[in-house]
Design an enzyme around this catalytic site. Structure first.
Site, PDB file in Angstrom:
ATOM      1  N   ASP A 242      -2.603 -29.767  11.329  1.00 53.72           N
ATOM      2  CA  ASP A 242      -1.231 -29.283  11.524  1.00 53.72           C
ATOM      3  C   ASP A 242      -1.282 -27.824  12.008  1.00 53.72           C
ATOM      4  O   ASP A 242      -2.060 -27.511  12.900  1.00 53.72           O
ATOM      5  CB  ASP A 242      -0.423 -29.451  10.230  1.00 53.72           C
ATOM      6  CG  ASP A 242       1.074 -29.329  10.451  1.00 53.72           C
ATOM      7  OD1 ASP A 242       1.706 -30.328  10.835  1.00 53.72           O
ATOM      8  OD2 ASP A 242       1.623 -28.230  10.262  1.00 53.72           O
ATOM      9  N   TYR A 395       7.953 -22.062  12.958  1.00 55.26           N
ATOM     10  CA  TYR A 395       8.167 -22.875  14.166  1.00 55.26           C
ATOM     11  C   TYR A 395       8.846 -22.052  15.249  1.00 55.26           C
ATOM     12  O   TYR A 395       8.448 -22.085  16.421  1.00 55.26           O
ATOM     13  CB  TYR A 395       8.995 -24.114  13.833  1.00 55.26           C
ATOM     14  CG  TYR A 395       8.201 -25.196  13.143  1.00 55.26           C
ATOM     15  CD1 TYR A 395       7.715 -26.294  13.847  1.00 55.26           C
ATOM     16  CD2 TYR A 395       7.914 -25.116  11.785  1.00 55.26           C
ATOM     17  CE1 TYR A 395       6.972 -27.282  13.223  1.00 55.26           C
ATOM     18  CE2 TYR A 395       7.165 -26.093  11.148  1.00 55.26           C
ATOM     19  CZ  TYR A 395       6.699 -27.177  11.869  1.00 55.26           C
ATOM     20  OH  TYR A 395       5.954 -28.137  11.242  1.00 55.26           O
ATOM     21  N   HIS A 452      -1.747 -37.935   8.961  1.00 55.57           N
ATOM     22  CA  HIS A 452      -1.609 -36.514   9.256  1.00 55.57           C
ATOM     23  C   HIS A 452      -2.170 -35.613   8.160  1.00 55.57           C
ATOM     24  O   HIS A 452      -2.732 -34.556   8.446  1.00 55.57           O
ATOM     25  CB  HIS A 452      -0.126 -36.213   9.482  1.00 55.57           C
ATOM     26  CG  HIS A 452       0.156 -34.827   9.947  1.00 55.57           C
ATOM     27  ND1 HIS A 452      -0.203 -34.384  11.198  1.00 55.57           N
ATOM     28  CD2 HIS A 452       0.754 -33.769   9.330  1.00 55.57           C
ATOM     29  CE1 HIS A 452       0.171 -33.119  11.342  1.00 55.57           C
ATOM     30  NE2 HIS A 452       0.744 -32.722  10.226  1.00 55.57           N
TER      31      HIS A 452
END
Length: 476
Positions: A242, A395, A452
């Site tokens: 990630d 982000y 993930h």
């Protein structure tokens, strides 16, 4: 001649539509060949590192000197904090569930009530804190931020070689994701063990949140290099998934002389240029021509084709990214105020990103790979530190700059690299695509299961792959 015959047989096996698709792709080969030649010449002129830079993310102006002291840290709580959580849980207003919706619309509200009931009546936060504190934890101030990290040294074993390793988490995870893999890496009977450092990304969990705009993966990479230098390490291995994948990649681009090896369980590719387009067009039919294996074809195309299996799925699953990449504070405000809202928002990712098929299940398949106590411990790290908004801002800081203008996106990675491709990762990246960025791949593994959250889901698989990669680099 033998190659030509193989090509003829491959073409004759295609139906007219497929032949037409191949013809369109083939018509671009001449131009593509020139572009490819230019591409590789251009690649050779690219810089092999990115600038380190500097920064200050604390309140006010940067002081003349920084306090480099490293001090112990332990997670703590209070009865008042726990009671406040219970009061907020008790006031939760649930939504009505759509019939037969599973997790297709997000977190299933019927199953959410079960999770919350466990949280309210069975989950013991003080017990989980004792588990969190079983590994030595510290903080140190770097660029104006108190950076939290776990530091685990292996027990002394005669003849065992010990190498430093940094593990970096992502969103919506935390350092707790590594608690199942830590003993596999540090307390191993193998000839090789690791001294592991697990930092919390600033703005996540127990690391202080930046007070100024602009703290992105490049800033985190620099801060983590400074952390390793402060701890006395001049060379070390890196592992990430990630955001941890991007941060550790940036670390390798920034100071390659310090990175002995880079191991990733989330692979990235630019997905642009003639080579990628050409491989998407013909890779399903003649995979060997574009460097695909049969497993690449199965993972990329499946039975529904590339667009459905990849592009459409990414669109379905990245609504959160657009929110967090534009207005994180708006959505984060509600999550920071409601523990149940926070749990639903985060745990839905642990369901879907583990396996897309979990969207069809009423319980989201959450307890197939995780325990509720483990999942809620990660939630509590976000809740008690009030770090959901600052974690979401990461982000925006990484997406606010045009991705093509970021130096790290146009700089190769030349350190020894190991890539672990888990079958349920959000998108599969074949080795032939990965080479565009990673120029020194020592190992590329098709992992048999997992998604993930590799360290959290399949710690043994990830530890084994990391170990075999490091042994290749060390020539053991």
């Amino acid at each position: 001649m033998q190659t030509i015959e193989v090509l003829k047989q491959a073409l004759s096996s295609l139906d007219p539509t497929q032949q037409q698709q191949l013809l369109v792709a083939g018509s671009a080969v001449a131009v593509g060949g020139l572009l490819t030649c230019y591409y590789w010449v251009y690649q050779g002129t690219k810089a092999k590192r990115i600038p380190i830079g500097d920064g200050w993310w604390g309140a006010g102006e940067k002081p003349q000197s920084e306090d480099e002291k490293v001090f112990p840290f332990q997670v703590q709580t209070s009865d008042e904090e726990i009671q406040d959580l219970y009061d907020r849980i008790d006031r939760t207003r649930y939504t009505e569930l759509l019939e037969d919706a599973g997790f297709q619309y997000g977190f299933n509200s019927t199953y959410l009530k079960k999770v919350v009931s466990h949280w309210r009546h069975q989950f013991n936060w003080k017990k989980q804190i004792a588990i969190l504190n079983k590994y030595p934890q510290f903080k140190t101030n770097i660029e104006g931020l108190d950076v939290h990290f776990i530091h685990v040294r292996p027990p002394h074993r005669e003849g065992q070689r010990v190498l430093p390793l940094m593990l970096v988490h992502g969103w919506p995870g935390s350092v707790y994701e590594f608690y199942r893999i830590l003993p596999l890496l540090t307390d191993s009977l193998d000839s090789l063990a690791f001294e592991v450092i697990c930092p919390s990304i600033p703005g996540y969990g127990f690391s202080e949140a930046p007070r100024k705009q602009g703290f992105n993966s490049l800033a985190a990479a620099r801060v983590f290099h400074k952390l390793m230098e402060r701890l006395g390490f001049s060379e070390y291995y890196l592992q990430g998934g990630d955001w941890g994948s991007l941060i550790t990649t940036n670390m390798a681009q920034m100071k390659p002389e310090c990175v002995k090896g880079l191991h990733l369980n989330m692979l990235t590719s630019k997905l642009r240029g003639f080579g990628v387009l050409f491989s998407i067009l013909i890779g399903r039919y003649v995979p060997w021509l574009v460097g695909f294996t049969r497993e690449d074809v199965r993972r990329l195309f499946g039975s529904v084709g590339f667009m459905e299996r990849n592009i459409y799925e990414i669109i379905r699953e990245t609504g959160y990214l657009h929110i967090q990449g534009t207005k994180p504070d708006s959505a984060g405000c509600g999550l920071n105020d409601s523990p149940v809202g926070l749990a639903a928002y985060i745990l839905e990712k642990f369901s879907t990103w583990t396996d897309f098929n979990n969207r069809d299940l009423e319980d989201g398949g959450l307890e197939r790979k995780f325990t509720l106590d483990d999942l809620l411990t990660n939630i509590m790290i976000y809740w008690t530190t009030g770090s959901i908004v600052s974690s979401m801002r990461f982000y925006k800081e990484n997406l606010k700059t045009n991705i093509d203008n970021r130096l790290d996106n146009n700089t190769g990675v030349y350190v020894p690299t190991g890539l672990a491709a888990f079958p349920n990762e959000l998108m599969h990246v074949p080795q032939s695509w990965a080479r565009d960025r990673f120029r020194n791949i020592y190992s590329y593994s098709y992992m048999p299961r997992g998604g993930h959250f590799a360290a959290f889901e399949e710690p043994q698989l990830l530890a084994d792959d990391l170990l075999q990669f490091v042994k290749k680099v060390e020539k053991l």
